[in-house]
Design an enzyme around this catalytic site. Structure first.
Site, short mmCIF file in Angstrom:
data_model
loop_
_atom_site.label_atom_id
_atom_site.label_comp_id
_atom_site.label_asym_id
_atom_site.label_seq_id
_atom_site.Cartn_x
_atom_site.Cartn_y
_atom_site.Cartn_z
N ASN A 181 0.84 -1.43 -0.21
CA ASN A 181 0.31 -0.10 -0.24
C ASN A 181 0.53 1.35 0.33
O ASN A 181 0.23 2.22 0.15
CB ASN A 181 -1.04 -0.08 0.93
CG ASN A 181 0.24 0.10 2.52
OD1 ASN A 181 0.65 -0.15 2.84
ND2 ASN A 181 -1.00 -0.12 3.63
N LYS A 182 1.80 0.75 -0.16
CA LYS A 182 3.49 2.37 0.05
C LYS A 182 3.27 3.01 -1.28
O LYS A 182 2.98 2.30 -2.66
CB LYS A 182 4.24 1.83 0.60
CG LYS A 182 4.61 1.04 2.31
CD LYS A 182 3.74 2.17 2.83
CE LYS A 182 3.42 2.12 4.40
NZ LYS A 182 3.36 0.66 4.59
N ASN A 183 3.69 4.06 -1.57
CA ASN A 183 4.04 4.87 -2.97
C ASN A 183 4.42 4.27 -3.56
O ASN A 183 4.97 4.30 -4.75
CB ASN A 183 4.22 6.42 -2.80
CG ASN A 183 2.93 7.08 -1.68
OD1 ASN A 183 2.27 6.81 -1.31
ND2 ASN A 183 3.77 8.79 -1.04
#
Length: 369
Positions: A181-183
């Protein structure tokens, strides 16, 4: 229809680089993409060294151990955070000292830190939460005054800046997560960043079961971990890094659309994220909402769920965690952390969220009022 709270985005060279790993046989941590990712990401952030590891939690374990504290030393850390920072502190025989949060930024209340400092305090673990960074200038002033080490947890802050300086460049050592879910993502993964060459070597040893860099192999003088990142993970990371600026722009687009379309929620008693503070613009890693009360929070979450839309509750405070019930800090009352946890949740915010799906989320929320 189902709209999950997160969908990753793979729009670059991910498949190409993964196929290269398979075609060459380099799938373990010995493959060339690991060093390429370490150098690329550390350069992007602005640190001299990057140590790729298997998760953000692994990065925290290594960072906390590498700074060389002594059992019983205290580290100030927010209560409102994921559990990993406190796990890392306790596992090493150190003592977490919990600080409450700021209701506007949702980050640790830096102004409350100085009152918590004792002769045993040796470090501050600053965790940037959800989209805005901690007030690092004030934190650095406090740390310098009291000779404290800063560990920067920038797990959610890829590309975010504090007064024009990238998050991840503050303190003696910093960490990132590359969870899905990180950039940018490697599926699972993390990185430790630092400037000091000796600290860099120390982290690399700890990552690799504490194999000695000199001397006979399979002879170990201390505990370490197998926290290595595979070449497969790093290959995805290299591809993701090539598109990081586009990912940051997209995150802010998603946040701006929610801000404009859901502004009416303020009249219903909701608190929306702050678009900006004096030292930073919101990155909108996730788009969170604070409901006016718990019943209203549950009502809207249930309404979204019935319409196939995922949400995620805010973090549960460390002083309220059942696993820590026998620790002294469990007796604390930290009202802002408790309020954030009780009333907060976030909407679908992943990079793979399409404009059409975001419109469905917004229309479904509007239909609830």
């Amino acid at each position: 229809m189902s709209i999950p709270v997160n969908t990753p985005l793979f729009a670059g060279n991910e498949k190409k680089y993964l196929n290269e790993c398979i075609d060459t046989g380099w799938i373990s941590s010995e493959g060339p993409f690991v060093e390429r990712f370490e150098k690329g990401f550390s350069s992007y952030i602005g640190r001299n060294h990057g140590i790729a590891v298997s998760s953000g939690t692994a990065a925290l374990d290594i960072a906390v151990k590498a700074i060389g504290l002594t059992e019983g030393d205290e580290i100030i850390v927010p209560s409102f955070t994921i559990i990993s920072p406190v796990f890392s502190i306790i596992k090493l025989g150190l003592v977490p000292v919990l600080v409450d949060s700021d209701i506007t930024s949702w980050n640790m209340d830096v102004a409350a830190i100085e009152a918590l400092i004792t002769p045993k305090t040796k470090a501050i673990l600053a965790v940037h939460i959800y989209g805005l960074p901690v007030d690092m200038a004030l934190l650095e002033t406090i740390a310098e005054k009291h000779n404290l080490i800063i560990i920067e947890d920038a797990a959610e802050m890829h590309g975010q800046e504090y007064r024009g300086r990238k998050c991840g460049t503050f303190g003696k050592i910093s960490i990132f997560s590359f969870y899905a879910n990180k950039n940018i993502t490697t599926g699972e993964g993390g990185m430790v960043l630092c400037d000091d060459p000796e600290l860099n070597e120390r982290c690399r040893v700890l990552r690799n079961l504490s194999f000695t860099t000199q001397g006979p192999r399979f002879v170990h003088e201390e505990f370490g971990w197998n926290y290595r990142m595979t070449n497969l993970q790093a290959a995805i990371g290299v591809a993701q890094l090539e598109n990081i600026e586009a990912h940051i722009i997209r995150k802010r687009e998603i946040g701006a659309i929610y801000q404009e379309s859901l502004s009416f929620l303020a009249e219903k008693g909701y608190q929306l994220p702050v678009p900006e503070v004096e030292y930073a613009n919101n990155l909108y890693w996730v788009f969170g909402l604070l409901a006016p009360d718990k019943d209203e929070k549950n009502r809207l979450i249930d309404h979204l769920s019935k319409n196939g839309i995922g949400t995620r509750p805010f973090f549960y405070p460390m002083h309220m965690q059942p696993v820590f019930k026998d620790y002294a800090f469990a007796k604390q009352r930290l009202p802002v952390s408790e309020q954030l946890s009780s009333l907060g949740f976030y909407l679908p915010s992943g990079l793979g969220l399409t404009n059409a799906d975001q419109s469905v989320v917004i229309d479904t929320i509007k239909a609830a009022f």
